[in-house]
Design a protein around this motif. Structure first.
Motif, PDB file in Angstrom:
ATOM      1  N   ASN A 131      16.291  -4.545   4.001  1.00  0.00           N
ATOM      2  CA  ASN A 131      14.917  -4.232   4.381  1.00  0.00           C
ATOM      3  C   ASN A 131      14.558  -2.838   3.853  1.00  0.00           C
ATOM      4  O   ASN A 131      15.439  -2.077   3.433  1.00  0.00           O
ATOM      5  CB  ASN A 131      14.714  -4.367   5.900  1.00  0.00           C
ATOM      6  N   PRO A 132      13.275  -2.473   3.842  1.00  0.00           N
ATOM      7  CA  PRO A 132      12.856  -1.214   3.204  1.00  0.00           C
ATOM      8  C   PRO A 132      13.563   0.032   3.714  1.00  0.00           C
ATOM      9  O   PRO A 132      13.947   0.900   2.919  1.00  0.00           O
ATOM     10  CB  PRO A 132      11.351  -1.167   3.505  1.00  0.00           C
ATOM     11  N   SER A 133      13.726   0.150   5.022  1.00  0.00           N
ATOM     12  CA  SER A 133      14.375   1.348   5.570  1.00  0.00           C
ATOM     13  C   SER A 133      15.820   1.447   5.107  1.00  0.00           C
ATOM     14  O   SER A 133      16.302   2.532   4.749  1.00  0.00           O
ATOM     15  CB  SER A 133      14.315   1.328   7.100  1.00  0.00           C
ATOM     16  N   GLU A 134      16.521   0.317   5.108  1.00  0.00           N
ATOM     17  CA  GLU A 134      17.917   0.310   4.664  1.00  0.00           C
ATOM     18  C   GLU A 134      18.028   0.645   3.181  1.00  0.00           C
ATOM     19  O   GLU A 134      18.958   1.345   2.760  1.00  0.00           O
ATOM     20  CB  GLU A 134      18.546  -1.052   4.948  1.00  0.00           C
ATOM     21  N   LEU A 135      17.088   0.164   2.383  1.00  0.00           N
ATOM     22  CA  LEU A 135      17.116   0.462   0.947  1.00  0.00           C
ATOM     23  C   LEU A 135      17.040   1.961   0.692  1.00  0.00           C
ATOM     24  O   LEU A 135      17.799   2.511  -0.113  1.00  0.00           O
ATOM     25  CB  LEU A 135      15.954  -0.244   0.245  1.00  0.00           C
ATOM     26  N   VAL A 163       8.077   7.284   3.794  1.00  0.00           N
ATOM     27  CA  VAL A 163       8.595   7.937   2.589  1.00  0.00           C
ATOM     28  C   VAL A 163       9.809   8.774   2.970  1.00  0.00           C
ATOM     29  O   VAL A 163       9.754   9.569   3.912  1.00  0.00           O
ATOM     30  CB  VAL A 163       7.518   8.821   1.944  1.00  0.00           C
ATOM     31  N   ALA A 164      10.894   8.599   2.266  1.00  0.00           N
ATOM     32  CA  ALA A 164      12.092   9.413   2.477  1.00  0.00           C
ATOM     33  C   ALA A 164      12.026  10.619   1.550  1.00  0.00           C
ATOM     34  O   ALA A 164      11.826  10.482   0.338  1.00  0.00           O
ATOM     35  CB  ALA A 164      13.345   8.595   2.202  1.00  0.00           C
ATOM     36  N   LEU A 165      12.186  11.800   2.115  1.00  0.00           N
ATOM     37  CA  LEU A 165      12.149  13.017   1.314  1.00  0.00           C
ATOM     38  C   LEU A 165      13.364  13.071   0.387  1.00  0.00           C
ATOM     39  O   LEU A 165      14.424  12.542   0.698  1.00  0.00           O
ATOM     40  CB  LEU A 165      12.132  14.239   2.228  1.00  0.00           C
ATOM     41  N   GLY A 166      13.184  13.696  -0.756  1.00  0.00           N
ATOM     42  CA  GLY A 166      14.291  13.862  -1.687  1.00  0.00           C
ATOM     43  C   GLY A 166      14.396  12.769  -2.722  1.00  0.00           C
ATOM     44  O   GLY A 166      15.355  12.740  -3.496  1.00  0.00           O
ATOM     45  N   LEU A 167      13.422  11.843  -2.772  1.00  0.00           N
ATOM     46  CA  LEU A 167      13.437  10.763  -3.754  1.00  0.00           C
ATOM     47  C   LEU A 167      12.168  10.798  -4.600  1.00  0.00           C
ATOM     48  O   LEU A 167      11.138  11.315  -4.183  1.00  0.00           O
ATOM     49  CB  LEU A 167      13.536   9.402  -3.057  1.00  0.00           C
ATOM     50  N   ASP A 168      12.253  10.231  -5.805  1.00  0.00           N
ATOM     51  CA  ASP A 168      11.079  10.026  -6.645  1.00  0.00           C
ATOM     52  C   ASP A 168      10.578   8.601  -6.435  1.00  0.00           C
ATOM     53  O   ASP A 168      11.379   7.679  -6.212  1.00  0.00           O
ATOM     54  CB  ASP A 168      11.425  10.223  -8.125  1.00  0.00           C
TER      55      ASP A 168
END
Length: 313
Positions: free
Chosen positions: A152-156, A175-180
């Motif tokens: 699922n999206p959170s796990e990805l 949005v997870a910080l630290g990713l593009d």
């Protein structure tokens, strides 16, 4: 009189321990067993006999001098030391994978392995874009071993942050910080019920938010309150972690919930589905690639991004 040992004397007796290549092999077997939930379940992935898997785990325990797990008729379970050891293994393997990616990038060569994470049920997306992108990648990097995972999206996002996958594709509620993030496409979602549900034959003009509140509503756990906020209910009547589970509930004709239109169309041969009040409840989910910064420096990641953009953007 008891002779006390000074700290320096204790340090003098300490034995330096180096991790050898055989240790890495045993560690990877151990991690596969843990992630599969036991030795029997791990046999297929490891392509080893059960007795061989057991021998490898025993060798690892002897090598590090600690009992890692309990196995037998009662099943497989990690000891407390085994749980801590597994966490250290994750750190070690992650560091090794980072080392491999960085050194491969130095010579602009493809890595041996590449892991792509996807949300579930992209298989029915029009034009089969993901499969086409995989075909392009395989043709241009035939030496790379490709691994696909569906979460699922959170796990990805957690997996790509933990460096267990190289990049992921999905619609991410947070949005997870630290990713593009790279935009790909928008997916149309509607609110559905199945034939046999009390609302199936009710005209849209007679259905309002209050009408919906009288029926069972599904919530996707990774979306938080997104699915139920408009209905102002205290709690959903069912919670799912992927779209296939949501489809099962909707097809039961007892629940109402959201589905991507392309998925609903693929299910039409099973049972008739009806969109409820698209003027009120429909929305578009933005699909993106999420990956770690500096991805352009990694040939396989750059190639996969190009392939997905060509097929999906």
């Amino acid at each position: 009189m008891v002779k006390r040992e000074t700290p320096n004397a204790a340090l003098g007796r300490r034995v330096n321990f180096s991790v050898e290549s055989i240790d890495i092999r045993l560690i990877r077997i151990f991690m596969t067993v843990v992630e599969a939930g036991g030795m029997t379940a791990a046999q297929g992935e490891l392509n080893l006999a059960l007795s061989t898997v057991s021998e490898k785990i025993s060798s690892l325990e002897k090598r590090f001098g600690v009992r890692l797990c309990r196995r037998g008729r009662t099943g497989f379970a990690l000891t407390e030391a085994g749980e801590q050891f597994y966490q250290e293994c994750e750190r070690l393997v992650s560091a090794l994978d980072q080392f491999g990616q960085r050194t491969m990038a130095l010579g602009s060569r493809m890595p041996r392995n590449f892991t792509l994470g996807l949300v579930d049920n992209m298989i029915s997306y029009p034009n089969n874009g993901v499969s086409g992108a995989i075909a392009d990648f395989a043709d241009r990097a035939p030496e790379v071993h490709l691994k696909l995972v569906t979460l699922n999206p959170s796990e990805l996002l957690s997996e790509v942050l933990a460096r267990r996958v190289d990049m992921v594709v999905g619609s991410f509620p947070k949005v997870a910080l630290g990713l593009d993030y790279i935009d790909l496409f928008e997916e149309q979602h509607n609110f559905y019920c199945a034939e046999g549900h009390p609302l199936f034959d009710v005209p849209d003009a007679e259905i309002g938010i209050e009408t919906i509140r009288d029926h069972r509503i599904i919530s996707r756990g990774y979306w938080g309150s997104r699915d139920t906020r408009i209905f102002a209910i205290t709690a959903p009547h069912a919670t799912v972690v992927d779209m296939e589970a949501e489809a099962h509930l909707i097809l039961s004709a007892r629940y109402l919930g959201y589905l991507p239109d392309h998925m609903a169309q693929s299910l039409s041969h099973t049972v008739r589905l009806r969109v409820i009040r698209p003027d009120l409840f429909s929305y578009k989910a933005r699909f993106q690639i999420a990956l770690r910064p500096n991805w352009e420096r990694h040939p396989a990641t750059k190639l996969m991004v190009e392939s997905l953009r060509d097929r999906l953007a």
